[in-house]
Enzyme design. Structure first.
Site, PDB file in Angstrom:
ATOM      1  N   GLU A 103      20.496  47.257 -39.443  1.00 57.07           N
ATOM      2  CA  GLU A 103      20.056  48.728 -39.465  1.00 57.07           C
ATOM      3  C   GLU A 103      19.270  48.784 -40.898  1.00 57.07           C
ATOM      4  OE1 GLU A 103      20.493  50.777 -36.882  1.00 57.07           O
ATOM      5  OE2 GLU A 103      22.594  50.302 -36.868  1.00 57.07           O
ATOM      6  N   HIS A 104      18.366  49.808 -40.631  1.00 59.85           N
ATOM      7  CA  HIS A 104      17.583  50.156 -41.878  1.00 59.85           C
ATOM      8  C   HIS A 104      16.410  48.858 -42.342  1.00 59.85           C
ATOM      9  CE1 HIS A 104      18.532  54.139 -42.905  1.00 59.85           C
ATOM     10  NE2 HIS A 104      19.928  53.888 -42.443  1.00 59.85           N
ATOM     11  N   ASP A 122      14.102  47.919 -39.905  1.00 60.02           N
ATOM     12  CA  ASP A 122      12.910  48.078 -38.896  1.00 60.02           C
ATOM     13  C   ASP A 122      11.805  48.275 -39.625  1.00 60.02           C
ATOM     14  OD1 ASP A 122      13.852  50.552 -39.174  1.00 60.02           O
ATOM     15  OD2 ASP A 122      13.540  51.116 -37.077  1.00 60.02           O
ATOM     16  N   LEU A 128      22.194  58.401 -31.175  1.00 57.70           N
ATOM     17  CA  LEU A 128      21.824  57.607 -30.041  1.00 57.70           C
ATOM     18  C   LEU A 128      20.197  57.648 -29.775  1.00 57.70           C
ATOM     19  CD1 LEU A 128      25.085  58.354 -27.929  1.00 57.70           C
ATOM     20  CD2 LEU A 128      24.578  56.226 -29.406  1.00 57.70           C
ATOM     21  N   SER A 167      15.948  62.000 -29.683  1.00 56.04           N
ATOM     22  CA  SER A 167      14.617  62.461 -30.168  1.00 56.04           C
ATOM     23  C   SER A 167      13.705  61.417 -29.597  1.00 56.04           C
ATOM     24  CB  SER A 167      14.631  62.741 -31.577  1.00 56.04           C
ATOM     25  OG  SER A 167      14.993  61.639 -32.211  1.00 56.04           O
ATOM     26  N   GLU A 174       7.242  61.168 -34.518  1.00 62.26           N
ATOM     27  CA  GLU A 174       8.300  61.455 -35.538  1.00 62.26           C
ATOM     28  C   GLU A 174       7.935  61.525 -36.876  1.00 62.26           C
ATOM     29  OE1 GLU A 174      11.562  60.821 -33.813  1.00 62.26           O
ATOM     30  OE2 GLU A 174      12.504  61.583 -35.633  1.00 62.26           O
ATOM     31  N   ASP A 203      13.934  52.622 -32.167  1.00 60.10           N
ATOM     32  CA  ASP A 203      14.310  53.388 -31.232  1.00 60.10           C
ATOM     33  C   ASP A 203      13.424  53.596 -30.101  1.00 60.10           C
ATOM     34  OD1 ASP A 203      16.324  53.940 -33.332  1.00 60.10           O
ATOM     35  OD2 ASP A 203      15.871  55.719 -33.837  1.00 60.10           O
ATOM     36  N   TYR A 207      17.127  59.312 -45.573  1.00 55.57           N
ATOM     37  CA  TYR A 207      16.260  58.247 -45.159  1.00 55.57           C
ATOM     38  C   TYR A 207      15.038  58.071 -45.768  1.00 55.57           C
ATOM     39  CZ  TYR A 207      14.539  55.709 -40.824  1.00 55.57           C
ATOM     40  OH  TYR A 207      14.059  54.753 -40.057  1.00 55.57           O
TER      41      TYR A 207
HETATM   42  C1  GLA Z   1      17.093  55.532 -37.324  1.00 53.41           C
HETATM   43  C2  GLA Z   1      15.513  55.500 -37.365  1.00 53.41           C
HETATM   44  C3  GLA Z   1      15.390  53.809 -36.958  1.00 53.41           C
HETATM   45  C4  GLA Z   1      15.935  52.674 -38.151  1.00 53.41           C
HETATM   46  C5  GLA Z   1      17.488  53.335 -37.807  1.00 53.41           C
HETATM   47  C6  GLA Z   1      18.422  52.544 -38.912  1.00 53.41           C
HETATM   48  O1  GLA Z   1      17.597  55.537 -36.134  1.00 53.41           O
HETATM   49  O2  GLA Z   1      14.933  56.140 -36.271  1.00 53.41           O
HETATM   50  O3  GLA Z   1      13.804  53.699 -36.823  1.00 53.41           O
HETATM   51  O4  GLA Z   1      15.546  52.734 -39.079  1.00 53.41           O
HETATM   52  O5  GLA Z   1      17.663  54.908 -38.054  1.00 53.41           O
HETATM   53  O6  GLA Z   1      18.328  51.671 -38.617  1.00 53.41           O
END
Ligand code: GLA
Length: 384
Positions: free
Chosen positions: A34-35, A37, A124, A127, A159, A171, A221
Site C-alpha cells: 500500500e502507498h 505505487d 474498492l 472511482s 483522477e 487501481d 493522501y
Molecule cells: C489509493 C490510490 C492508489 C494507491 C492506494 C494506496 O487506492 O488510488 O493509487 O496509492 O490508495 O496503496
C-alpha cells in the site's frame, strides 16, 4: 452483477435510444503493498466480481449527457466546455473525456449511463472503475484504438486533474488488466507485471467494510505523497542516481533523512519496508505458505497505522480483533486508508462465524454497521 437487460431498459427510458455498447469495469482488492505505487514500488492487486457498468450511445450534437443511477442524478455539458464540477461523480467521467480531447482524439457528443455494485467509499476503487469503464466505452464508441494499458493511465490522469487526488496507477491498472483467479504483481517503476495464481486452498478473502470514510482522506493522501518526494530529493542530493523511494535503502534514509526530519524519515522508511513485505508475501504465496503471507499482512497494517498514519480507530479495531482467532491468518487495512475495508485471510469454514462474532462487537463500539463482503478475483474491463 447487474443484468444487461436492466441497463438497456434504463438507458432507453432515459435517452430514448438504445445503448451502442455496455462496458463493465471492476473494483479491486490489493493483497499487500500500500502507498507503494506512486513511489515506483510493487503492488499485488486484482479485480473483484463487483463492477461499474457504463452504457453509451453517440449523439448528433456535441453534448455530453450523463446519468448516474446511484445518485439518481443527471448532468449535461458541451464537449468544448468541460471542466471539474462541484457534484463529484461527473468528474471521473469528464476527466477521462478531457484526456481524450487533450490527445486530439475524435470524440463527439454522447449519452452515458452509469450503474454498479462496487460499494462507494469502501476503498474498492469504484472511482477508478468508473474512469476505466468510461475510457473503455468511449474507445469502442469512437473507435479510438487506445490500448488497455493506456486506458489505465488515462484514468489515473483523470483522477489527478478532475478529482484532485495524485493517485498512483494501481487501481486503474487492476481494473483494466486483471485476470480471474490471479493477482497481478505489478512493478510500478516500468509497469512490467506478472500474473500469479491466487491459490488459497481452504482459506478465503473476506473484506470487512468499516462504513466510514474520513473527509481528510484525499488531502492526507497528497500530503503523504509529497513527504515521500521530499525524502527522495534529500537523498538525491547525495546520490544523484536516485529517482524514487524504490532506489532508496533504509541505510540511506538513516544517514540523510533522519537527521533532517524524523516524521518524513518514518514515512519514507515505511514505503521501503512495505516493498520488502510485498516481496516476502509474494514468495510465500507462490510457495503456498499462507501463514507467512498472513503475517506480512499483519505487519503491513502495523506500518500503515503506526508509521504511515493512514489508518483510523475503526480499521485498527477490526485488525486487532481478528488476531485472537487462529482461523484468521492475516488482516490489514486496504487502499488509501482513513476508512474503507480491511482485507482478511480467513479459513473458509470460519467466515460465517467470524462475521457473526465481529459484527455486534463493532456495532456496540462504534455505533456503525459492519458490512462483510466476499470477493472473487475476476477479469478486468470488458464489453458486455
Ligand atoms: C489509493 C490510490 C492508489 C494507491 C492506494 C494506496 O487506492 O488510488 O493509487 O496509492 O490508495 O496503496
Amino acid at each position: 452483477m447487474i443484468a444487461k437487460q436492466q441497463i438497456e431498459e434504463r438507458f432507453t427510458t432515459l435517452f430514448h435510444t438504445n445503448p451502442a455498447h455496455i462496458v463493465r469495469s471492476p473494483g479491486r482488492i490489493n493483497i499487500i503493498g500500500e502507498h507503494t505505487d506512486y513511489n515506483e514500488g510493487f503492488v499485488l492487486p486484482t479485480a473483484i466480481d463487483k463492477a461499474i457498468y457504463v452504457a453509451v450511445s453517440k449523439r448528433e450534437d456535441n453534448l455530453i449527457e450523463l446519468y448516474a443511477e446511484d445518485f439518481q442524478a443527471s448532468f449535461e455539458v458541451a464537449l468544448d466546455a468541460i471542466q471539474p464540477v462541484e457534484q463529484g461523480w461527473p468528474n471521473y467521467i469528464l476527466g477521462v473525456v478531457n484526456q481524450l480531447v487533450e490527445r486530439r482524439l475524435p470524440v463527439g457528443g454522447f449519452n452515458l449511463y452509469v450503474n454498479g455494485d462496487v460499494p462507494l467509499g469502501a476503498g474498492l476503487s469504484s472511482s477508478a472503475a468508473l474512469e476505466c469503464a468510461t475510457g473503455f466505452a468511449l474507445n469502442v464508441l469512437f473507435d479510438l484504438q487506445i490500448e488497455r494499458m493506456e486506458l489505465a493511465k488515462i484514468g489515473q490522469l483523470a483522477e489527478h486533474t478532475f478529482a484532485g487526488v495524485n493517485c498512483g496507477i494501481m487501481d486503474q491498472f487492476a481494473s483494466v488488466m486483471s485476470k480471474a483467479n490471479h493477482v497481478i504483481k505489478l512493478d510500478c517503476r516500468d509497469l512490467s507485471f506478472d500474473y500469479k495464481p491466487l491459490e488459497l486452498g481452504e482459506y478465503a478473502i473476506l473484506l470487512l467494510n468499516t462504513n466510514v470514510k474520513h473527509s481528510l482522506a484525499s488531502s492526507a493522501y497528497n500530503d503523504r505523497r509529497a513527504s515521500c518526494e521530499k525524502g527522495v530529493a534529500i537523498v538525491k542530493e547525495h546520490h544523484p542516481q536516485v529517482n524514487s523511494l524504490r532506489d532508496v535503502s533504509v541505510e540511506m534514509l538513516d544517514e540523510f533523512v533522519k537527521p533532517v526530519d524524523q516524521d518524513m524519515y518514518i514515512k519514507c522508511r515505511f514505503v521501503v519496508q512495505e516493498n520488502e513485505r510485498l516481496n516476502a508475501a509474494c514468495n510465500a504465496l507462490e510457495a503456498g505458505d499462507l501463514e507467512t503471507l498472513g503475517q506480512e499482512m499483519f505487519k503491513a497494517h502495523m506500518g500503515l497505522s503506526q508509521e504511515y498514519e493512514v489508518s483510523c480507530d475503526e480499521l485498527d479495531f477490526l485488525v486487532e480483533y481478528v488476531k485472537q482467532f487462529p482461523e484468521v491468518l492475516g488482516a490489514r487495512m486496504m487502499g488509501g486508508g482513513f476508512g474503507g475495508c480491511t482485507i482478511n485471510l480467513v479459513k473458509t469454514s470460519f467466515v460465517d462465524l467470524l462475521i457473526e462474532r465481529i459484527t455486534p462487537v463493532y456495532k456496540n463500539k462504534f455505533e456503525l454497521d459492519l458490512t462483510a463482503i466476499n470477493v472473487v478475483p475476476s477479469d478486468g474491463t470488458s464489453l458486455m
